[in-house]
Write a protein that holds these residues in place. Structure first.
Motif, PDB file in Angstrom:
ATOM      1  N   PRO A   9     111.846 107.601  57.128  1.00  0.00           N
ATOM      2  CA  PRO A   9     112.352 108.266  56.169  1.00  0.00           C
ATOM      3  C   PRO A   9     111.648 107.734  54.769  1.00  0.00           C
ATOM      4  N   LEU A  10     111.652 108.773  53.832  1.00  0.00           N
ATOM      5  CA  LEU A  10     111.433 108.212  52.487  1.00  0.00           C
ATOM      6  C   LEU A  10     112.747 108.046  51.927  1.00  0.00           C
ATOM      7  N   THR A  64     114.856 100.964  49.308  1.00  0.00           N
ATOM      8  CA  THR A  64     113.163 101.140  49.034  1.00  0.00           C
ATOM      9  C   THR A  64     112.829  99.906  49.804  1.00  0.00           C
ATOM     10  N   LYS A  65     113.237  98.680  49.421  1.00  0.00           N
ATOM     11  CA  LYS A  65     112.746  97.615  50.069  1.00  0.00           C
ATOM     12  C   LYS A  65     112.664  97.511  51.460  1.00  0.00           C
ATOM     13  N   LYS A  66     113.746  98.280  52.009  1.00  0.00           N
ATOM     14  CA  LYS A  66     113.799  98.202  53.506  1.00  0.00           C
ATOM     15  C   LYS A  66     112.784  99.502  54.157  1.00  0.00           C
ATOM     16  N   TYR A  67     112.669 100.474  53.288  1.00  0.00           N
ATOM     17  CA  TYR A  67     111.308 101.671  54.083  1.00  0.00           C
ATOM     18  C   TYR A  67     110.171 101.573  53.484  1.00  0.00           C
ATOM     19  N   GLY A  68     110.076 100.696  52.152  1.00  0.00           N
ATOM     20  CA  GLY A  68     108.818 100.501  51.806  1.00  0.00           C
ATOM     21  C   GLY A  68     108.285 101.712  50.819  1.00  0.00           C
ATOM     22  N   VAL A  69     108.817 102.943  50.956  1.00  0.00           N
ATOM     23  CA  VAL A  69     108.433 104.024  49.978  1.00  0.00           C
ATOM     24  C   VAL A  69     109.561 105.031  49.373  1.00  0.00           C
ATOM     25  N   ALA A  70     109.491 105.229  47.944  1.00  0.00           N
ATOM     26  CA  ALA A  70     110.377 105.970  47.562  1.00  0.00           C
ATOM     27  C   ALA A  70     109.835 107.047  46.411  1.00  0.00           C
ATOM     28  N   VAL A  71     110.767 108.032  46.509  1.00  0.00           N
ATOM     29  CA  VAL A  71     110.101 109.018  45.300  1.00  0.00           C
ATOM     30  C   VAL A  71     111.536 109.355  44.515  1.00  0.00           C
ATOM     31  N   LYS A  72     111.254 109.230  43.223  1.00  0.00           N
ATOM     32  CA  LYS A  72     112.372 109.135  42.229  1.00  0.00           C
ATOM     33  C   LYS A  72     112.187 110.196  41.155  1.00  0.00           C
ATOM     34  N   TYR A 301     106.516 100.665  47.480  1.00  0.00           N
ATOM     35  CA  TYR A 301     106.180 101.766  46.289  1.00  0.00           C
ATOM     36  C   TYR A 301     107.134 102.659  46.055  1.00  0.00           C
ATOM     37  N   GLU A 302     107.245 102.964  44.826  1.00  0.00           N
ATOM     38  CA  GLU A 302     108.141 104.056  44.170  1.00  0.00           C
ATOM     39  C   GLU A 302     107.717 104.965  43.275  1.00  0.00           C
ATOM     40  N   TYR A 303     107.267 106.220  43.499  1.00  0.00           N
ATOM     41  CA  TYR A 303     106.553 107.152  42.876  1.00  0.00           C
ATOM     42  C   TYR A 303     107.551 107.897  42.259  1.00  0.00           C
ATOM     43  N   GLU A 343     100.344 107.313  55.491  1.00  0.00           N
ATOM     44  CA  GLU A 343      99.251 106.167  55.948  1.00  0.00           C
ATOM     45  C   GLU A 343      99.946 104.968  56.520  1.00  0.00           C
ATOM     46  N   LEU A 344     101.287 104.796  56.062  1.00  0.00           N
ATOM     47  CA  LEU A 344     101.964 103.608  56.767  1.00  0.00           C
ATOM     48  C   LEU A 344     102.463 103.741  58.096  1.00  0.00           C
TER      49      LEU A 344
END
Ligand code: NAP
Ligand code: MG
Length: 403
Positions: A9-10, A64-72, A301-303, A343-344
């Motif tokens: 998940p994101l 976000t730390k757990k999954y590595g990618v967030a969108v805000k 990464y948080e976008y 990518e990940l």
């Protein structure tokens, strides 16, 4: 066409006002039809932050730390007006500040370039990404007004109680002002690593500048930490990637930036980044075309979009009026996050989808279909201003043709 399946998940951080409206439209019109969207949803809308005593913000950062990618989505930073508007229990802190502190991250802001909107600096044909160190210096200062005749010193007491003193100024007949600044090596090192990682990630040169000739200890420490980390951890990787790290004095950097064609990351100390990010954003045309990504030194990464919740448009929307709010930066936050997730997780079809969505968006604007803010700037002859939702539907028409 079968929907693209996601693996991990994101982290999805929903937000406030007009950007919250846009958020849902983007998902409904451009994502759900194509992607079996897997997100872990956190509602950072101000009402829900208030209900949870802002715990939701902390939880979203941990996720976000757990999954590595967030969108805000953009969120309201409460002030006195918002206290009464939302009947808040407390003046909750800026979610961006909270998330940045937990991720120990650096914010990278990049403009989205389209034909028809010419930067004020015509040679800037590629984006300039600004990275701002978001800790310390004048933003965590201590300052005083001092009377005539005062003697001001810096006093450092080490953990054993030993004092080191250094004279700032012996004031004469005139009163004056003094200021104490600090930074910490660990934060500067995190900043350096985030910048070098982002350079490798996006295959762009990294520029850094300070005033080390004048500030022989303070700014020089920044220069040395960057140089040490580069030599030890990144030099080889940069050479293999065909990119360079370039250090110069801040005034020289400013002159070179103006003459450049863009296409690099400009790492800035806190104050330089504050000033230069506004200059660069304005020079490229519109805050609504500026993306932002928070990158932690360990590669999380948080976008998001660089702009706020577009409050004025939201009040129009609430009155039932059509708005023409630009969704490009918010949409690119989604595509950035989907590309990174793809990518990940080794999902080239997800990366491909996100790229086509970006392409469809740019094509829409370059074919003259755009929101009001861009219509004011664009030099295209046959431009057409459309409302918020129509713009997204126009993108969808082009996306269908590209997929
Ligand atoms: P803003 O939301 O960025 O909007 C300022 C003005 O810029 C708008 O009124 C609009 O001008 C124009 N604008 C910005 N984004 C646009 C878009 N996508 N499309 C079209 N026009 C756009 O800044 P603000 O009004 O100062 O702040 C509103 C709220 O956002 C505040 O509560 C603030 O705390 C919050 N904020 C959040 C973030 C974040 O979460 N990252 C960042 C900044 C601010 P016109 O009205 O002239 O059309
Ligand atoms: Mg600023």
């Amino acid at each position: 066409m079968a929907k693209i399946q996601m693996k991990t998940p994101l982290v999805e951080m929903d937000g406030d006002e007009m950007t919250r409206i846009i958020w849902k439209m983007i998902k409904d019109i451009l994502l759900y039809p194509y992607v079996d969207l897997k997100t872990e949803y956190y509602d950072l809308g101000l009402e829900h932050r208030n209900e949870t005593d802002d715990k939701v913000t902390f939880e979203s950062a941990e996720a976000t730390k757990k999954y590595g990618v967030a969108v805000k989505c953009a969120t309201i930073t409460p002030n006195a007006d918002r206290m009464s508007e939302y009947n808040l229990k407390e003046m909750w802190k800026s979610p961006n500040g909270t998330i940045r502190a937990i991720l120990d991250g650096t914010v990278f802001r990049t403009p989205i370039l389209v034909k028809g909107i010419t930067p004020f600096i015509p040679t800037w044909t590629k984006p300039i990404t600004i990275a701002r160190h978001a800790y310390g210096d004048v933003y965590k200062n201590t300052e005083m007004q001092v009377p005539a005749g005062a003697k001001c010193e810096i006093v450092c007491t080490d953990k054993n109680g030993n004092e080191t003193r250094s004279l700032i100024h012996q004031f004469g007949g005139s009163a004056g002002i003094v200021q104490g600044l600090h930074n910490v090596d660990a934060s500067i090192a995190s900043f350096a690593r985030s910048c070098f990682n982002f350079g490798l990630d996006t295959k762009q040169d990294v520029w850094f500048a300070t005033k080390d000739t004048i500030s022989k200890k303070y700014d020089h420490r920044f220069k040395d930490i960057f140089a040490e980390i580069y030599e030890k951890e990144y030099k080889e990787k940069f050479e293999n990637a065909g990119i360079t790290y370039f250090y110069t004095l801040i005034d020289d950097a400013v002159a070179r930036v103006i003459r450049s064609e863009g296409g690099y990351i400009w790492a800035c100390k806190n104050y330089d980044g504050d000033v230069m990010s506004d200059m660069v954003a304005t020079a490229y045309g519109s805050l609504a075309m500026m993306t932002s990504v928070l990158v932690s030194p360990d590669g999380v990464y948080e976008y998001e979009a660089a702009h706020g919740t577009v409050q004025r448009h939201y009040y129009k929307h609430l009155k039932g009026e059509k708005t023409s709010t630009n969704s490009v930066a918010t949409l690119f936050a989604w595509t950035g996050a989907l590309k990174k997730r793809g990518e990940l997780d080794a999902l080239p079809e997800l990366v491909h989808f996100a790229e086509k969505l970006e392409q469809a968006t740019i094509q829409t604007i370059e074919e003259g279909v755009m929101t009001g803010d861009l219509a004011l700037l664009s030099t295209l002859p046959n431009k057409k201003k459309v409302d918020t939702e129509t713009f997204l539907q126009e993108i969808n028409e082009r996306l269908k043709a590209l997929l």
